[in-house]
Write an enzyme that holds these catalytic residues in place. Structure first.
Site, PDB file in Angstrom:
ATOM      1  N   HIS A 183       0.827  -1.209   0.000  1.00  0.00           N
ATOM      2  CA  HIS A 183       0.000   0.000   0.000  1.00  0.00           C
ATOM      3  C   HIS A 183       0.866   1.266   0.000  1.00  0.00           C
ATOM      4  CE1 HIS A 183      -3.156   2.838   1.113  1.00  0.00           C
ATOM      5  NE2 HIS A 183      -2.424   3.210   2.144  1.00  0.00           N
ATOM      6  N   HIS A 188       1.131   5.172  -2.116  1.00  0.00           N
ATOM      7  CA  HIS A 188       1.466   6.535  -1.686  1.00  0.00           C
ATOM      8  C   HIS A 188       2.727   7.126  -2.310  1.00  0.00           C
ATOM      9  CE1 HIS A 188      -1.588   7.204   1.376  1.00  0.00           C
ATOM     10  NE2 HIS A 188      -1.367   5.999   1.886  1.00  0.00           N
ATOM     11  N   GLU A 228      -6.038   9.081  -0.050  1.00  0.00           N
ATOM     12  CA  GLU A 228      -6.387   7.654  -0.052  1.00  0.00           C
ATOM     13  C   GLU A 228      -7.311   7.254  -1.198  1.00  0.00           C
ATOM     14  OE1 GLU A 228      -4.892   5.404   1.535  1.00  0.00           O
ATOM     15  OE2 GLU A 228      -4.046   6.370   3.306  1.00  0.00           O
ATOM     16  N   SER A 247      -3.499   0.863  -4.790  1.00  0.00           N
ATOM     17  CA  SER A 247      -2.950  -0.360  -4.204  1.00  0.00           C
ATOM     18  C   SER A 247      -4.013  -1.454  -4.083  1.00  0.00           C
ATOM     19  CB  SER A 247      -2.329  -0.070  -2.832  1.00  0.00           C
ATOM     20  OG  SER A 247      -3.311   0.393  -1.920  1.00  0.00           O
TER      21      SER A 247
END
Ligand code: HBI
Ligand code: FE
Length: 325
Positions: A183, A188, A228, A247
């Site tokens: 993730h 990110h 997010e 992700s």
């Protein structure tokens, strides 16, 4: 506190929640994790696997001991961990050209060239942090698990992102109930190399310093719907820039169909939108651009009540507290 207030910014220190003033203050977050720091919740696929739990503990121990300025822990990943990474990486990498935003697609090949991104090895956060520092000044810190929203957001004011280093359980490569290196590194990291996204993220961080609990909740919601699960417009097209999407192959595909509702990013509305955390999102917010989102966020932040202003000083890596006028 040893950092003097600038000008006439005098406020009742007791009425304002503590916040980090210098980058080394982030060291105080190292042992403050919400849950799953050293324990695992019962719905975690690795909860009943003693080998997984021992391995995760070994990795989070390195994060617990890390202090500002030290080289970031290099983890020697096992073959089983690398196999999990390969499955996630291969499946997502193939989707990015169709679904990821332009900024993400620009950076990704640079990560492949400079930070050993690829299906065969799990990249090291030390190498990634150096690369990001060159691009935008962002750096990474290892973290044991979830921080409080306040601590997590506060670190963004210093252009610091907390990254986990353990990987999800091998039994279910396409699912994780908590952030893991797939993730962080796939979702990110690429965006933190983009100057405009970096500014947006830091703006959320600066607004969170000393903010009231209600304002922290609003900023955490804004983080949720941007960093997010954010979507952005590209001409006639809509693309993903949120890490939770980039992700997760299932939600990445779903988010860009007609099924979920899409609204324009507007901080005052976005900040109060309710959201589920264990299902696909019913609503997404679409930004015109990172620069537009940042300017809207600045305007919104100026409506939040805080008896002082802050300014980040990159030379000293510290926050200056200013009079609110
Ligand atoms: N902590 N380590 C870590 N990673 C996150 O992504 C994270 C967090 N704490 C809180 C949090 N995210 C969310 O509440 C954000 O909306 C702020
Ligand atoms: Fe995340």
């Amino acid at each position: 506190d040893d950092v003097p207030l600038v000008g006439s910014a005098v406020f009742n220190e007791h009425a304002v929640p503590w916040f980090p003033r210098k980058v080394t203050d982030l060291d105080t977050f190292a042992e403050k994790v919400l849950e799953m720091g050293e324990e695992l919740s019962s719905d975690h696929p690795g909860a009943n696997d003693p080998v997984y739990r021992r391995r995760r503990l070994e990795i989070v121990q390195r994060a617990k001991e890390y202090r500002t300025g030290q080289p970031l822990p290099r983890i020697e990943y096992t073959q089983e961990e690398k196999d999990t990474w390969r499955q996630v990486y291969t499946r997502l990498r193939a989707m990015y050209p169709k679904y990821a935003c332009r900024e993400f697609l620009h950076v990704f090949p640079l990560l492949e060239q400079n930070c050993a991104y690829g299906p065969d090895v799990i990249p090291q956060i030390e190498d990634i942090s150096r690369f990001l520092k060159d691009c935008t000044g962002f750096t990474l810190r290892p973290v044991m698990g979830l921080l409080t929203p306040r601590d997590f957001l506060n670190s963004l004011a210093f252009r610091v992102f907390h990254s986990t280093q353990y990987i999800r359980h091998h039994s279910d490569p396409y699912y994780t109930p908590e952030p893991d290196c797939c993730h962080e590194l796939l979702g990110h990291v690429p965006l933190f190399a983009d100057p405009n996204f970096a500014e947006l993220a830091q703006e959320i961080g600066l607004a969170s310093l000393g903010a009231s609990d209600e304002d922290i909740e609003k900023l955490a919601t804004i983080f949720w719907f941007t960093a997010e699960f954010g979507l952005c417009r590209e001409g006639q097209d809509v693309r993903a820039y949120g890490a939770g999407l980039l992700s997760s192959f299932g939600e990445l595909e779903y988010a860009l169909t007609e099924k979920p509702e899409k609204r324009s990013f507007d901080p005052s509305l976005t900040a109060v939108q309710k959201y589920p955390i264990t299902q696909f999102q019913p609503v997404y917010f679409v930004a015109d651009s990172f620069r537009d989102a940042t300017s809207k966020l600045r305007e919104f932040n100026s409506t939040m009540r805080r008896p002082f202003q802050v300014r980040y000083n990159p030379y000293t890596q510290s926050v200056e507290v200013l009079d609110s006028k």
